[in-house]
Motif scaffolding. Structure first.
Motif, PDB file in Angstrom:
ATOM      1  N   ALA A 182     -24.843-147.840-155.685  1.00 19.52           N
ATOM      2  CA  ALA A 182     -24.962-146.753-154.711  1.00 19.52           C
ATOM      3  C   ALA A 182     -24.817-145.378-155.355  1.00 19.52           C
ATOM      4  CB  ALA A 182     -23.910-146.921-153.607  1.00 19.52           C
ATOM      5  N   ASP A 183     -24.551-145.347-156.674  1.00 16.61           N
ATOM      6  CA  ASP A 183     -24.445-144.076-157.411  1.00 16.61           C
ATOM      7  C   ASP A 183     -23.509-143.096-156.693  1.00 16.61           C
ATOM      8  OD1 ASP A 183     -26.163-144.935-159.414  1.00 16.61           O
ATOM      9  OD2 ASP A 183     -27.938-144.199-158.375  1.00 16.61           O
ATOM     10  N   ILE A 184     -22.324-143.565-156.390  1.00 15.94           N
ATOM     11  CA  ILE A 184     -21.372-142.775-155.601  1.00 15.94           C
ATOM     12  C   ILE A 184     -20.892-141.564-156.389  1.00 15.94           C
ATOM     13  CG2 ILE A 184     -19.079-142.829-154.523  1.00 15.94           C
ATOM     14  CD1 ILE A 184     -19.651-145.826-153.940  1.00 15.94           C
ATOM     15  N   GLU A 185     -20.915-140.422-155.731  1.00 20.04           N
ATOM     16  CA  GLU A 185     -20.426-139.172-156.295  1.00 20.04           C
ATOM     17  C   GLU A 185     -19.152-138.763-155.564  1.00 20.04           C
ATOM     18  OE1 GLU A 185     -23.638-136.479-155.747  1.00 20.04           O
ATOM     19  OE2 GLU A 185     -25.002-137.548-157.104  1.00 20.04           O
ATOM     20  N   PRO A 186     -18.254-138.049-156.226  1.00 18.49           N
ATOM     21  CA  PRO A 186     -17.019-137.610-155.556  1.00 18.49           C
ATOM     22  C   PRO A 186     -17.330-136.864-154.258  1.00 18.49           C
ATOM     23  CG  PRO A 186     -16.875-137.192-157.909  1.00 18.49           C
ATOM     24  CD  PRO A 186     -18.291-137.627-157.643  1.00 18.49           C
ATOM     25  N   GLY A 187     -16.642-137.259-153.197  1.00 20.89           N
ATOM     26  CA  GLY A 187     -16.835-136.611-151.906  1.00 20.89           C
ATOM     27  C   GLY A 187     -17.866-137.270-151.024  1.00 20.89           C
ATOM     28  N   ASP A 188     -18.566-138.297-151.515  1.00 23.87           N
ATOM     29  CA  ASP A 188     -19.628-138.959-150.750  1.00 23.87           C
ATOM     30  C   ASP A 188     -19.089-139.681-149.520  1.00 23.87           C
ATOM     31  OD1 ASP A 188     -21.873-138.217-152.127  1.00 23.87           O
ATOM     32  OD2 ASP A 188     -22.111-140.104-153.220  1.00 23.87           O
ATOM     33  N   THR A 189     -19.976-139.805-148.530  1.00 22.93           N
ATOM     34  CA  THR A 189     -19.777-140.702-147.395  1.00 22.93           C
ATOM     35  C   THR A 189     -20.658-141.922-147.610  1.00 22.93           C
ATOM     36  OG1 THR A 189     -19.239-138.924-145.844  1.00 22.93           O
ATOM     37  CG2 THR A 189     -20.040-140.997-144.908  1.00 22.93           C
ATOM     38  N   VAL A 190     -20.047-143.095-147.585  1.00 19.52           N
ATOM     39  CA  VAL A 190     -20.749-144.347-147.852  1.00 19.52           C
ATOM     40  C   VAL A 190     -20.618-145.245-146.635  1.00 19.52           C
ATOM     41  CG1 VAL A 190     -20.911-146.370-149.371  1.00 19.52           C
ATOM     42  CG2 VAL A 190     -20.222-144.140-150.310  1.00 19.52           C
ATOM     43  N   ALA A 191     -21.722-145.813-146.178  1.00 22.10           N
ATOM     44  CA  ALA A 191     -21.696-146.766-145.073  1.00 22.10           C
ATOM     45  C   ALA A 191     -21.976-148.162-145.614  1.00 22.10           C
ATOM     46  CB  ALA A 191     -22.732-146.399-144.014  1.00 22.10           C
ATOM     47  N   VAL A 192     -21.170-149.132-145.169  1.00 20.50           N
ATOM     48  CA  VAL A 192     -21.297-150.511-145.630  1.00 20.50           C
ATOM     49  C   VAL A 192     -21.575-151.409-144.434  1.00 20.50           C
ATOM     50  CG1 VAL A 192     -20.157-152.440-146.786  1.00 20.50           C
ATOM     51  CG2 VAL A 192     -19.699-150.086-147.533  1.00 20.50           C
ATOM     52  N   TRP A 193     -22.727-152.055-144.447  1.00 23.09           N
ATOM     53  CA  TRP A 193     -23.064-153.026-143.410  1.00 23.09           C
ATOM     54  C   TRP A 193     -22.521-154.394-143.821  1.00 23.09           C
ATOM     55  CZ3 TRP A 193     -25.501-148.556-143.456  1.00 23.09           C
ATOM     56  CH2 TRP A 193     -26.063-148.046-142.273  1.00 23.09           C
ATOM     57  N   GLY A 194     -21.636-154.954-143.005  1.00 22.79           N
ATOM     58  CA  GLY A 194     -21.087-156.273-143.268  1.00 22.79           C
ATOM     59  C   GLY A 194     -19.714-156.220-143.903  1.00 22.79           C
ATOM     60  N   CYS A 195     -18.701-156.762-143.223  1.00 20.09           N
ATOM     61  CA  CYS A 195     -17.337-156.788-143.746  1.00 20.09           C
ATOM     62  C   CYS A 195     -16.924-158.206-144.101  1.00 20.09           C
ATOM     63  CB  CYS A 195     -16.365-156.190-142.735  1.00 20.09           C
ATOM     64  SG  CYS A 195     -16.597-154.423-142.490  1.00 20.09           S
ATOM     65  N   GLY A 196     -17.867-158.960-144.637  1.00 14.92           N
ATOM     66  CA  GLY A 196     -17.518-160.212-145.265  1.00 14.92           C
ATOM     67  C   GLY A 196     -16.897-159.936-146.620  1.00 14.92           C
ATOM     68  N   PRO A 197     -16.683-160.971-147.436  1.00  8.88           N
ATOM     69  CA  PRO A 197     -16.018-160.781-148.729  1.00  8.88           C
ATOM     70  C   PRO A 197     -16.671-159.723-149.619  1.00  8.88           C
ATOM     71  CG  PRO A 197     -16.048-163.098-148.181  1.00  8.88           C
ATOM     72  CD  PRO A 197     -16.864-162.408-147.123  1.00  8.88           C
ATOM     73  N   VAL A 198     -17.993-159.760-149.779  1.00 10.87           N
ATOM     74  CA  VAL A 198     -18.663-158.777-150.636  1.00 10.87           C
ATOM     75  C   VAL A 198     -18.544-157.382-150.036  1.00 10.87           C
ATOM     76  CG1 VAL A 198     -20.895-158.010-151.528  1.00 10.87           C
ATOM     77  CG2 VAL A 198     -20.225-160.412-151.735  1.00 10.87           C
ATOM     78  N   GLY A 199     -18.752-157.276-148.730  1.00 14.17           N
ATOM     79  CA  GLY A 199     -18.645-155.974-148.089  1.00 14.17           C
ATOM     80  C   GLY A 199     -17.263-155.369-148.220  1.00 14.17           C
ATOM     81  N   LEU A 200     -16.231-156.186-148.078  1.00 17.60           N
ATOM     82  CA  LEU A 200     -14.862-155.678-148.196  1.00 17.60           C
ATOM     83  C   LEU A 200     -14.550-155.239-149.620  1.00 17.60           C
ATOM     84  CD1 LEU A 200     -13.061-158.231-145.866  1.00 17.60           C
ATOM     85  CD2 LEU A 200     -13.315-155.766-145.462  1.00 17.60           C
ATOM     86  N   PHE A 201     -15.044-155.982-150.611  1.00 19.02           N
ATOM     87  CA  PHE A 201     -14.850-155.533-151.988  1.00 19.02           C
ATOM     88  C   PHE A 201     -15.690-154.298-152.289  1.00 19.02           C
ATOM     89  CE2 PHE A 201     -13.319-159.956-153.248  1.00 19.02           C
ATOM     90  CZ  PHE A 201     -12.010-159.540-153.403  1.00 19.02           C
ATOM     91  N   ALA A 202     -16.850-154.159-151.629  1.00 20.28           N
ATOM     92  CA  ALA A 202     -17.640-152.941-151.793  1.00 20.28           C
ATOM     93  C   ALA A 202     -16.906-151.741-151.209  1.00 20.28           C
ATOM     94  CB  ALA A 202     -19.012-153.107-151.134  1.00 20.28           C
ATOM     95  N   VAL A 203     -16.229-151.933-150.079  1.00 23.62           N
ATOM     96  CA  VAL A 203     -15.426-150.860-149.480  1.00 23.62           C
ATOM     97  C   VAL A 203     -14.341-150.429-150.454  1.00 23.62           C
ATOM     98  CG1 VAL A 203     -13.732-150.336-147.679  1.00 23.62           C
ATOM     99  CG2 VAL A 203     -15.872-151.498-147.080  1.00 23.62           C
ATOM    100  N   GLN A 204     -13.596-151.404-150.973  1.00 18.77           N
ATOM    101  CA  GLN A 204     -12.518-151.113-151.915  1.00 18.77           C
ATOM    102  C   GLN A 204     -13.066-150.415-153.154  1.00 18.77           C
ATOM    103  OE1 GLN A 204     -10.413-154.662-153.077  1.00 18.77           O
ATOM    104  NE2 GLN A 204      -8.645-153.569-153.838  1.00 18.77           N
ATOM    105  N   SER A 205     -14.184-150.907-153.678  1.00 20.50           N
ATOM    106  CA  SER A 205     -14.774-150.339-154.894  1.00 20.50           C
ATOM    107  C   SER A 205     -15.280-148.919-154.662  1.00 20.50           C
ATOM    108  CB  SER A 205     -15.907-151.234-155.388  1.00 20.50           C
ATOM    109  OG  SER A 205     -15.446-152.541-155.685  1.00 20.50           O
ATOM    110  N   ALA A 206     -15.885-148.678-153.499  1.00 16.73           N
ATOM    111  CA  ALA A 206     -16.426-147.349-153.206  1.00 16.73           C
ATOM    112  C   ALA A 206     -15.330-146.294-153.242  1.00 16.73           C
ATOM    113  CB  ALA A 206     -17.131-147.352-151.848  1.00 16.73           C
ATOM    114  N   PHE A 207     -14.177-146.620-152.668  1.00 17.00           N
ATOM    115  CA  PHE A 207     -13.060-145.671-152.728  1.00 17.00           C
ATOM    116  C   PHE A 207     -12.602-145.458-154.164  1.00 17.00           C
ATOM    117  CE2 PHE A 207     -12.152-146.561-148.103  1.00 17.00           C
ATOM    118  CZ  PHE A 207     -12.288-145.252-147.678  1.00 17.00           C
ATOM    119  N   LEU A 208     -12.539-146.535-154.949  1.00 18.52           N
ATOM    120  CA  LEU A 208     -12.112-146.400-156.342  1.00 18.52           C
ATOM    121  C   LEU A 208     -13.094-145.558-157.150  1.00 18.52           C
ATOM    122  CD1 LEU A 208     -10.868-150.037-157.024  1.00 18.52           C
ATOM    123  CD2 LEU A 208      -9.467-147.972-156.964  1.00 18.52           C
TER     124      LEU A 208
END
Length: 393
Positions: A182-208
């Motif tokens: 997702a090429d996340i940049e500081p300050g970005d807003t990221v939307a994640v479709w799906g809160c299964g295992p991959v989605g939840l780790f994507a949420v955690q990773s996006a914040f990191l």
């Protein structure tokens, strides 16, 4: 040995099968200590993935103890290892670029024609995931043969519990790569479709990776609650119009990056989804792609689309015009697991990443058929099932 085998739609069984053997000098045999049921396994359970055969051993998330090695394996008996779900040689053109899921040698020659015909080129092999991906026996078993054992498995230091590192095999690197794509940049807003295992780790990773806001979209209250634990804002698509909510939450601009962690069996009573369901049930189509359509339409102009979710075939009603006119970028693909293992293992050991929050159930391997049915039918209550051979002994 005992192993979980596929016999048809919603028909998986524990069978006694031959023990695996060393077939190549680079092989190793692993005695499984922990294995897990993945959301992608439910696509097999629902018979959405072609080229499965009755008796195939399932499972691609596993770890265990090395009990036998080939002459060219770099592993040693007694080591504890986590095994990537992607099977890669480590020396071909793609592996040299750390594109391990594109390995030229991960598929046996007899299986390459299937993927060549369907996708234009064969991909790497995968454990326990159809003959299109190599026909390899999976790890929901007491033992498994690991090809290219000098490339894939990562050795786990003593004193670290299986539960903390098991998900290095697939879903943690997949969620991390989803955020990276997702090429996340500081300050970005990221939307994640799906809160299964991959989605939840994507949420955690996006914040990191520096996201200021992560918006998690699902309809299971328990999974949305888990996303909130990491600081995500949430949208329940059964209670709220997702597109309208995202526009309101972003001042009409849309998220800077969107991540589709749902895939080919999207849920929800939406017109496009109902049509996709009818086509799939009448063999006029394959995938239900509501989530990726919605993600593309909601993403801001000039934004980035990451698609870690599994898709299997051909689709229609893909918003290609919106994709082009908005100037979006899409990154996707099976996970290059081997690329991420050292860094993610270090992050776990340093306490920067937690994986154990995801485990809702621990069951004996012999209960795997029951586990599949539970995961399929109770997705609000069941987030991750870890299977352990001999747990009930």
């Amino acid at each position: 040995m005992r192993a979980l085998t596929w016999h048809g739609k919603h028909d998986v069984r524990m069978d006694t099968v031959p023990d695996p053997e060393i077939l190549n000098p680079r092989d190793a045999i692993i005695k499984i200590t922990s294995t897990a049921i993945c959301g992608s396994d439910l696509h097999l359970y629902d018979a959405y993935i072609p080229t499965l055969k009755a008796g195939d051993i399932l499972g691609h998330e596993f770890m265990g103890e090395v009990v036998e090695v080939g002459a060219k394996s770099t592993l040693k008996k007694g080591q504890r290892v986590v095994v990537p779900f992607t099977i890669a040689c480590g020396s071909c053109y793609h592996c040299s670029k750390t594109q391990f899921s594109a390995c030229d040698n991960g598929l046996p020659a007899d299986n390459q024609d299937i993927a060549q015909e369907l996708y234009g080129q064969p991909m790497s092999g995968l454990f326990g995931y159809s003959h299109m991906t190599g026909g390899y026996a999976g790890g929901q078993a007491e033992y498994v043969r690991v090809p290219f054992s000098d490339v894939g498995p990562i050795v786990i230091p003593d004193g670290i519990d299986d539960d903390k590192v098991l998900f290095l095999s697939d879903i943690l690197p997949t969620g991390w790569m989803a955020a990276e794509n997702a090429d996340i940049e500081p300050g970005d807003t990221v939307a994640v479709w799906g809160c299964g295992p991959v989605g939840l780790f994507a949420v955690q990773s996006a914040f990191l990776m520096g996201a200021a806001r992560v918006i998690a979209i699902d309809h299971f209250p328990n999974r949305l609650a888990l996303a909130k634990q990491f600081g995500a804002e949430t949208i329940n698509f059964e209670e709220t119009q997702t597109y309208e909510a995202l526009m309101l939450m972003t001042g009409g601009i849309g998220p800077d990056a969107v991540i589709d962690a749902v895939g080919l069996e999207a849920h929800g009573f939406f017109v496009d989804n109902v049509i996709d369901q009818i086509k799939a049930s009448t063999f006029l189509g394959t995938d239900r792609i509501h989530s990726i359509r919605q993600a593309i339409l909601a993403c801001r102009k000039g934004g980035r689309v990451s698609m870690p979710a599994v898709y299997g075939g051909f689709v229609d009603k893909f918003p290609l015009g919106a994709f082009m006119e908005k100037g979006l970028t899409l990154k996707t693909g099976q996970t290059h697991v081997q690329r991420y293992l050292p860094g993610l293992l270090a992050a776990i050991m340093e306490g920067k990443i937690d994986t154990t929050f995801l485990i809702s159930h621990r069951m004996d391997l012999e209960q795997a058929p029951e586990g599949y049915k539970m995961f399929h039918d109770q997705q609000n209550e069941v987030t991750k099932i870890v299977l352990k051979p001999g747990l009930g002994a």
